[in-house]
Design an enzyme around this catalytic site. Structure first.
Site, short mmCIF file in Angstrom:
data_model
loop_
_atom_site.label_atom_id
_atom_site.label_comp_id
_atom_site.label_asym_id
_atom_site.label_seq_id
_atom_site.Cartn_x
_atom_site.Cartn_y
_atom_site.Cartn_z
N GLY A 174 0.85 -1.26 0.07
CA GLY A 174 -0.19 0.09 0.05
C GLY A 174 0.72 1.22 -0.17
N ASP A 175 2.07 1.37 0.79
CA ASP A 175 2.91 2.33 0.64
C ASP A 175 3.51 2.63 -0.72
OD1 ASP A 175 2.82 2.77 3.39
OD2 ASP A 175 4.69 1.36 3.99
N VAL A 176 3.74 1.84 -1.48
CA VAL A 176 4.32 1.96 -2.68
C VAL A 176 3.29 2.47 -3.56
CG1 VAL A 176 5.44 0.67 -4.79
CG2 VAL A 176 6.34 0.40 -2.52
#
Length: 406
Positions: A174-176
């Site tokens: 989700g960060d990327v």
């Protein structure tokens, strides 16, 4: 050859992975990215140690991957003099990226409302956990919770059995995704600024990225449509499911155009008559759970009679979409990933080498994206201040007071 964003100046006040991903991508495309860190450094610098991955100046693959090509300014923002340095940086900046919570940004006087009058051309870019509004606007959120936990995926995509439990959280996905989304928003804002001369605030949240990424599932699961999660093995579409092979690998089969490809599948498993069976003849027939279970058991038995590579050849000949399910470790040796420059070998300062992934956005004018070492903590502190025309005496004063660190 100059890169596409080689005149762009970016100030990044970020930690961990999501917002640093955005800064790394801007640096890849030629931007001058200054990562402002506390004197002790971004916590993520040492994160690999908990995973038995090196995390020091000699070898730090996780930090390097998301901070490639940046400059590091180690700055004490708890002091007036440190904040003055940050404001001097922002005077010259095109883009400011942060993942600090709004409450903290307001306390420091660097929230969007505080900066937009001082820097009217600045693109102010933020990543939050859950968005700027609503009851969770100022809640903390890593991707394990704000992306995975809040999206429905961990519970609803588990396979329902007698002892089911949620999937183990994949790290930083989700960060990327959110960092990549923010890169796109910044590019659009920069284009608009070329047309109207005005800066803008662009924002992405981990939760918002999850809602959009899982949009297919969260629509069909609405009560009015009634698609139920989680699923037992025999409740899923048997022509779009994984099958264990004789050599204990898995083939992921994906037939969406049933009329076109199902007869070919029946042929290669040696059961051509199945394509004419009323129980399996089309997608409507396969909405029946008993039919699904029967066909899946037939396919399970068939796939278990040949090795994965044999099935791969047969399915490829019939142009049926499929793949042998890969392990994470397989990606580092993937010919496809290397041919497309999605991964490449990287040499660390200590002489060790590893395969590191790269953002997959590409451009003919940009050329091949490279992985570079992330900056050491405060490595460019003096050169950044020198660029801002700070005198040698002033820089020495800031060093001696512990405002900056080299």
């Amino acid at each position: 050859m100059s890169k596409i964003l080689d005149k762009l100046k970016v100030v990044e006040l970020t930690t961990f992975v999501a917002a640093p991903t955005t800064g790394r991508m801007l640096a890849d495309w030629g931007a001058d990215v200054v990562k402002v860190e506390p004197l002790e450094g971004d916590f993520f610098r040492g994160y690999g140690k908990g995973l038995n991955v090196p995390a020091d100046t000699g070898e730090n693959p996780l930090f390097d991957m998301y901070n490639s090509g940046k400059k590091s300014l180690a700055l004490n923002l708890k002091t007036e003099e440190g904040m003055a340095v940050l404001h001097d940086l922002l005077k010259d900046a095109d883009v400011f990226i942060t993942n600090n919570r709004t409450k903290a940004l307001k306390k420091m006087g660097i929230d969007y409302d505080s900066l937009k009058q001082k820097h009217p051309r600045l693109i102010y870019a933020t990543i939050t956990g859950f968005g700027d509004k609503g009851p969770l606007a100022d809640a903390p959120g890593f991707d394990t919770v704000a992306f995975w936990g809040s999206s429905g995926a961990l519970v609803d995509l588990s396979i329902e059995t007698g002892n089911s439990y949620p999937l183990n959280t994949p790290a930083a996905v989700g960060d990327v995704a959110s960092g990549t989304n923010l890169f796109g928003a910044i590019m659009a804002a920069l284009y608009a600024r070329e047309l109207n001369g005005k800066g803008d605030k662009v924002t992405v949240s981990l939760y918002g990225s999850a809602v959009w990424s899982m949009s297919f599932m969260n629509v069909i699961a609405q009560e009015k449509y009634g698609y139920k999660y989680p699923k037992k093995r025999y409740e899923v579409n048997p022509t779009a499911a994984p099958y264990r092979t004789k050599d204990n690998e898995w083939i992921m089969l994906t037939i969406l155009d049933h009329d076109r490809y199902f007869p070919s599948l029946c042929e290669i498993i040696g059961r051509p008559e199945l394509s004419r069976d009323p129980k399996f003849i089309d997608k409507i027939a396969l909405l029946n759970m008993d039919n699904r279970k029967e066909l899946m058991q037939i396919l399970e038995d068939a796939f278990n009679k040949k090795d994965a590579h044999e099935w791969h050849l047969l399915l490829t000949q019939k142009d049926i979409v499929h793949d042998i399910l890969k392990h994470f470790k397989d990606i580092s040796t993937s010919e496809q990933a290397m041919a497309n420059n999605y991964m490449s070998e990287f040499a660390f300062p200590n002489g060790q080498k590893a395969m590191l992934a790269k953002p997959s956005l590409q451009s003919d004018n940009l050329g091949e994206i490279e992985n570079f070492r992330g900056p050491y903590l405060g490595e460019q502190s003096i050169s950044v201040l020198d660029r801002l025309s700070y005198s040698k005496a002033k820089i020495e004063e800031l060093l001696s007071k512990g405002i900056i660190k080299q």
